[in-house]
Motif scaffolding. Structure first.
Motif, PDB file in Angstrom:
ATOM      1  N   VAL A 116      -6.819  13.910  42.608  1.00  0.00           N
ATOM      2  CA  VAL A 116      -7.355  14.524  43.825  1.00  0.00           C
ATOM      3  C   VAL A 116      -7.758  13.441  44.829  1.00  0.00           C
ATOM      4  N   ALA A 117      -8.392  12.375  44.347  1.00  0.00           N
ATOM      5  CA  ALA A 117      -8.779  11.266  45.234  1.00  0.00           C
ATOM      6  C   ALA A 117      -7.547  10.632  45.873  1.00  0.00           C
ATOM      7  N   MET A 118      -6.471  10.507  45.104  1.00  0.00           N
ATOM      8  CA  MET A 118      -5.231   9.936  45.639  1.00  0.00           C
ATOM      9  C   MET A 118      -4.604  10.867  46.674  1.00  0.00           C
ATOM     10  N   ALA A 119      -4.715  12.173  46.449  1.00  0.00           N
ATOM     11  CA  ALA A 119      -4.200  13.137  47.425  1.00  0.00           C
ATOM     12  C   ALA A 119      -4.994  13.051  48.725  1.00  0.00           C
ATOM     13  N   VAL A 214      -5.298  19.776  46.006  1.00  0.00           N
ATOM     14  CA  VAL A 214      -4.139  18.889  46.164  1.00  0.00           C
ATOM     15  C   VAL A 214      -3.015  19.613  46.894  1.00  0.00           C
ATOM     16  N   LEU A 215      -2.793  20.881  46.546  1.00  0.00           N
ATOM     17  CA  LEU A 215      -1.734  21.673  47.184  1.00  0.00           C
ATOM     18  C   LEU A 215      -1.980  21.804  48.680  1.00  0.00           C
ATOM     19  N   ILE A 216      -3.208  22.113  49.058  1.00  0.00           N
ATOM     20  CA  ILE A 216      -3.546  22.231  50.482  1.00  0.00           C
ATOM     21  C   ILE A 216      -3.345  20.896  51.194  1.00  0.00           C
ATOM     22  N   SER A 217      -3.755  19.814  50.549  1.00  0.00           N
ATOM     23  CA  SER A 217      -3.577  18.478  51.139  1.00  0.00           C
ATOM     24  C   SER A 217      -2.107  18.194  51.408  1.00  0.00           C
ATOM     25  N   CYS A 241       4.801   9.567  49.126  1.00  0.00           N
ATOM     26  CA  CYS A 241       4.052  10.725  48.651  1.00  0.00           C
ATOM     27  C   CYS A 241       4.745  11.448  47.496  1.00  0.00           C
ATOM     28  N   ALA A 242       6.079  11.330  47.423  1.00  0.00           N
ATOM     29  CA  ALA A 242       6.830  12.083  46.420  1.00  0.00           C
ATOM     30  C   ALA A 242       6.425  11.709  45.003  1.00  0.00           C
ATOM     31  N   SER A 243       6.159  10.421  44.776  1.00  0.00           N
ATOM     32  CA  SER A 243       5.782   9.977  43.432  1.00  0.00           C
ATOM     33  C   SER A 243       4.465  10.617  43.006  1.00  0.00           C
ATOM     34  N   HIS A 244       3.503  10.636  43.936  1.00  0.00           N
ATOM     35  CA  HIS A 244       2.200  11.234  43.612  1.00  0.00           C
ATOM     36  C   HIS A 244       2.329  12.730  43.416  1.00  0.00           C
TER      37      HIS A 244
END
Length: 311
Positions: A116-119, A214-217, A241-244
Motif C-alpha cells: 500500500v505504501a508503494m502504491a 491500492v485499486l483506487i490508487s 508501475c506494471a511490476s508493482h
C-alpha cells in the motif's frame, strides 16, 4: 465436566502433501530450488539497490524493505518445510508452532502495508509529480515503513493469541505444511467462533481494505498515464508501475481467497495450494518481476555486471 477431562496437546503433526517417499523427495528438490532462488533474488535486490544510486529513491527504499520482508517471510516457513520433507519427521512442538505462526503472520501483514505504501508512492509520483519531493520525504517514508512493521506485529499478536488461547485436545494433525490459522482453528476442541470472527474481520481489514486502496490508487494512476501526450513517457511510466501492480494482484488475490471468505476455513486441499503460492512462490517471483519489468533496475544490474566484467 467434559472440559475438565481435556488433555492439551504438546505437539502437532504437519501432514504436508504426501507420505510417499518419492513424492517427498521430489517436493524437497523443487522447494529447495525455489528457496535458493528466493534467497539469491531478494538478497541480490537489496545489495543492488544499496550499492547503486537507486537507494536514494523512496520507491527503492520501499522495494528494499519488501525484499527483506519476502526473505524473512519465506525463511519463517520454507526451511522447516524442507527439513520435514528431507527427514520425514513432521512433528512440531506447541511452542514452535505458535512461534512460526507469529513470524509468518507478522511478515505477511507487513507486506500488505508495504504494498500500500508503494502504491501511495507511485500515486504521488505520477498524479502529483510537483509535490512528490515535498510529500515523499525521508521522514515520511520512514514513518510509512515503521507503521507497516508496527501494524504487522500487533495484528500477528492478535491472531496468534486468538488461536492459541483455544484448547487443542486431539487429534493434532495439521492439514498443512506449516502452522497456519485456518487448519489450527479446525483442530480446536473448544468454541472457536470468536477466533473465526476475529480472523475474518482482521483479514477483511488488512487484505480487502488495503486492496481497495491500492485499486483506487491505480485507477487514478492509469487515468493520469492515459492523459500523457508522450508515448515514450506513457510506456516508461506504465513499465515502472506494471511490476508493482502485478505483485499486488498476485499477493492480495491469494490472501483474499485464503482468509477473507467466510467459508474459507472449511477448505483443505485448495488451502495448501494457495498457501504455497503466497508463502513460497511469490517471495521468489517478486525480485524477478521488479527486475524484468523495471527499466531502472535493469540498468543498474547491467551497470553492476559490466563493472564486474571489467574488473
Amino acid at each position: 465436566m467434559q472440559e475438565a477431562n481435556w488433555t492439551q496437546v504438546s505437539e502437532f503433526i504437519l501432514l504436508g502433501f504426501s507420505d510417499r517417499l518419492e513424492v517427498q523427495l521430489s517436493l524437497f528438490m523443487i522447494f529447495l530450488l525455489i528457496y535458493l532462488l528466493t534467497l539469491i533474488g531478494n538478497l541480490g535486490m537489496i545489495v543492488l539497490i544499496q550499492t547503486e544510486s537507486l537507494r536514494h529513491s523512496p520507491m527503492y527504499f520501499f522495494l528494499t524493505n519488501l525484499s527483506f520482508v519476502d526473505l524473512c517471510f519465506s525463511s519463517s516457513i520454507t526451511p522447516r518445510f524442507l527439513y520435514d520433507l528431507f527427514m520425514g519427521r513432521k512433528v512440531i512442538s506447541y511452542s514452535a508452532c505458535a512461534t512460526q505462526m507469529w513470524f509468518s503472520a507478522t511478515f505477511a501483514t507487513i507486506e500488505c502495508y508495504l504494498l500500500v505504501a508503494m502504491a501511495y508512492d507511485r500515486f504521488v509520483a505520477i498524479c502529483n509529480p510537483l509535490l512528490y519531493p515535498v510529500t515523499m520525504t525521508k521522514n515520511i517514508c520512514l514513518k510509512l515503513v515503521f507503521g507497516s512493521y508496527l501494524v504487522g506485529i500487533v495484528i500477528s499478536i492478535v491472531h496468534t493469541h486468538g488461536t492459541f488461547r483455544l484448547s487443542f485436545c486431539g487429534p493434532n494433525d495439521i492439514t498443512s505444511y506449516f502452522c497456519d490459522i485456518p487448519p489450527l482453528l479446525r483442530l480446536s476442541c473448544s468454541d472457536n467462533y470468536v477466533s473465526k470472527i476475529v480472523l475474518f474481520v482482521a483479514s477483511a481489514f488488512v487484505v480487502v481494505l488495503n486492496a481497495v486502496i491500492v485499486l483506487i490508487s491505480y485507477i487514478c494512476i492509469l487515468s493520469t498515464i492515459l492523459r500523457m501526450r508522450s508515448s515514450t513517457g506513457r510506456r516508461k511510466t506504465f513499465s515502472t508501475c506494471a511490476s508493482h501492480l502485478m505483485t499486488v494482484i498476485l499477493y492480495f488475490g491469494t490472501l483474499t481467497f485464503m482468509y477473507s471468505q467466510p467459508g474459507g476455513l472449511e477448505a483443505v486441499e485448495q488451502d495448501k495450494i494457495v498457501s504455497v503460492f503466497y508463502t513460497i512462490v511469490i517471495p521468489m517471483l517478486n525480485p524477478a518481476i521488479y527486475s524484468l519489468r523495471n527499466e531502472e533496475v535493469k540498468k543498474a544490474l547491467k551497470k553492476k555486471l559490466n563493472r564486474k566484467v571489467f574488473l
